[in-house]
Design a protein around this motif. Structure first.
Motif, short mmCIF file in Angstrom:
data_model
loop_
_atom_site.label_atom_id
_atom_site.label_comp_id
_atom_site.label_asym_id
_atom_site.label_seq_id
_atom_site.Cartn_x
_atom_site.Cartn_y
_atom_site.Cartn_z
N ASP A 79 1.51 -2.00 19.08
CA ASP A 79 0.57 -1.02 19.63
C ASP A 79 1.16 0.39 19.61
O ASP A 79 0.59 1.31 20.17
N LYS A 80 2.35 0.54 18.98
CA LYS A 80 2.98 1.87 18.89
C LYS A 80 3.31 2.19 17.44
O LYS A 80 3.73 1.31 16.68
N PHE A 108 -3.72 0.95 17.89
CA PHE A 108 -2.55 1.64 18.43
C PHE A 108 -2.93 2.43 19.67
O PHE A 108 -4.01 3.00 19.76
N THR A 109 -2.00 2.42 20.65
CA THR A 109 -2.26 3.20 21.86
C THR A 109 -1.32 4.39 21.98
O THR A 109 -1.57 5.31 22.74
N GLU A 110 -0.20 4.37 21.21
CA GLU A 110 0.78 5.45 21.36
C GLU A 110 1.37 5.84 20.01
O GLU A 110 1.66 4.98 19.17
N ALA A 150 -3.82 5.70 12.88
CA ALA A 150 -3.94 5.92 14.33
C ALA A 150 -5.38 5.75 14.78
O ALA A 150 -5.65 5.31 15.90
N VAL A 202 -5.10 8.22 21.19
CA VAL A 202 -3.75 7.66 21.36
C VAL A 202 -2.94 8.63 22.21
O VAL A 202 -3.17 9.84 22.20
#
Lengths: 205, 205
Positions: free
Chosen positions: B82-83, B138-140, B133, B167
């Motif tokens: 997720d990054k 993805f969150t970060e 992204a 993000v």
């Protein structure tokens, strides 16, 4: 080191097998090659190295590294030289050529006699030296061999083999180095250089 | 240096064109290769390097070095990460992987925006980052880019491009190095690290 590519890892291993190149330098070299244009690297870096490994020969007269049957030095000086300088390896030929103080030909032994390492006279290019010294128009054989125990043994052996060849045998002068400080010279060298002292003459300077 | 062989000279030139290798080291490397068995050197030294240059690819997701279409990291973590960690070059991927502190995926920009060197955003892998992204889970996005003027510019540009991607954008912590001495830290770093000081907690140690 964690590589995301096995190809890269194998290339790094190949580089780091070379003397004086550690893993970090090897990685730097590999990444340097990858940053360049592929065809450019293949033709300007890898091709000359591969060509050297595949095509280089040894001179049929003096056993020095050579592009053809005879090396450049034998080609240029072979017919008129009256001195042979006997050395251990082709690196020594380069070192003596650098000094610009010698204009004869060479003979590369390929090592020195060293029973501990299993190197006997038959493993070295000695027969061809005796042959050259006997047949050709040489008057002097200069032993330019390192003054180690193995080197001294080799010089002694060679001088016995060359006894019937009607040539003068000489060796490199030994003594303290130019620019060296007396207090740092080893005892053996200093002691021998007192015994074998030479007359001082102003013209030499 | 006086070479008796052009093949040797060309190989020495090829070696000495590599970073950190001078003429003397290059000669040492070339002579080292000549001392080995010819086929052994070709297969264990030259072949892996040539294979790397010819066959290495860039990962279609993150532009990292890769043996196949996707690099090992994307294959292993791509579906659940997720990054995204944005770096300048594949060397930085290796450095961060070495720390063992990150388990997301990467995105290799291929440099930083640098108008003086003629590197504009179009020359970097930025469009694919924005695409990733936006589309993926993805969150970060972590900016692991050197804190130089060009690096800061790049981070600013990227954060504007990623504005609509939903993000979080973060960057590497800045401050004094572990094990560094305060008196040798540069003024800017020391000054900024006072302003951005963090609460002290015993559990961190």
């Amino acid at each position: 080191m964690s590589y995301s590519s096995q190809l890269l890892e194998q290339a790094v291993d190949a580089f780091s097998g070379l003397p004086g190149i550690g893993k970090k330098s090897a990685l730097r070299l590999a990444l340097h090659l990858l940053k360049q244009d592929k065809d450019q690297v293949l033709s300007s870096v890898l091709k000359p190295i591969e060509k050297m490994i595949r095509e280089i020969k040894f001179c049929s007269s003096c056993h020095n590294l050579s592009d053809g049957d005879q090396c450049v030095i034998c080609q240029q000086r072979g017919h008129k030289a009256d001195k042979i300088c006997v050395v251990e390896s082709f690196r020594d030929v380069m070192a003596i050529e650098e000094t610009d103080q010698y204009n004869g030909v060479y003979h590369v032994l390929g090592g020195v006699i060293s029973p501990l390492d299993g190197i006997s006279p038959e493993d070295l290019n000695i027969d061809t030296l005796v042959e050259r010294a006997g047949l050709e128009h040489f008057t002097e054989v200069i032993m330019a061999i390192s003054p180690t125990i193995e080197g001294e043994t080799t010089i002694y052996y060679l001088s016995k083999r060359l006894k019937n060849c009607n040539v003068t045998i000489s060796q490199l002068a030994r003594g303290i180095s130019f620019g060296g400080e007396l207090e740092y010279a080893d005892e053996l060298t200093l002691g021998r250089s007192i015994i074998t002292r030479t007359p001082y003459s102003i013209s030499e300077i």
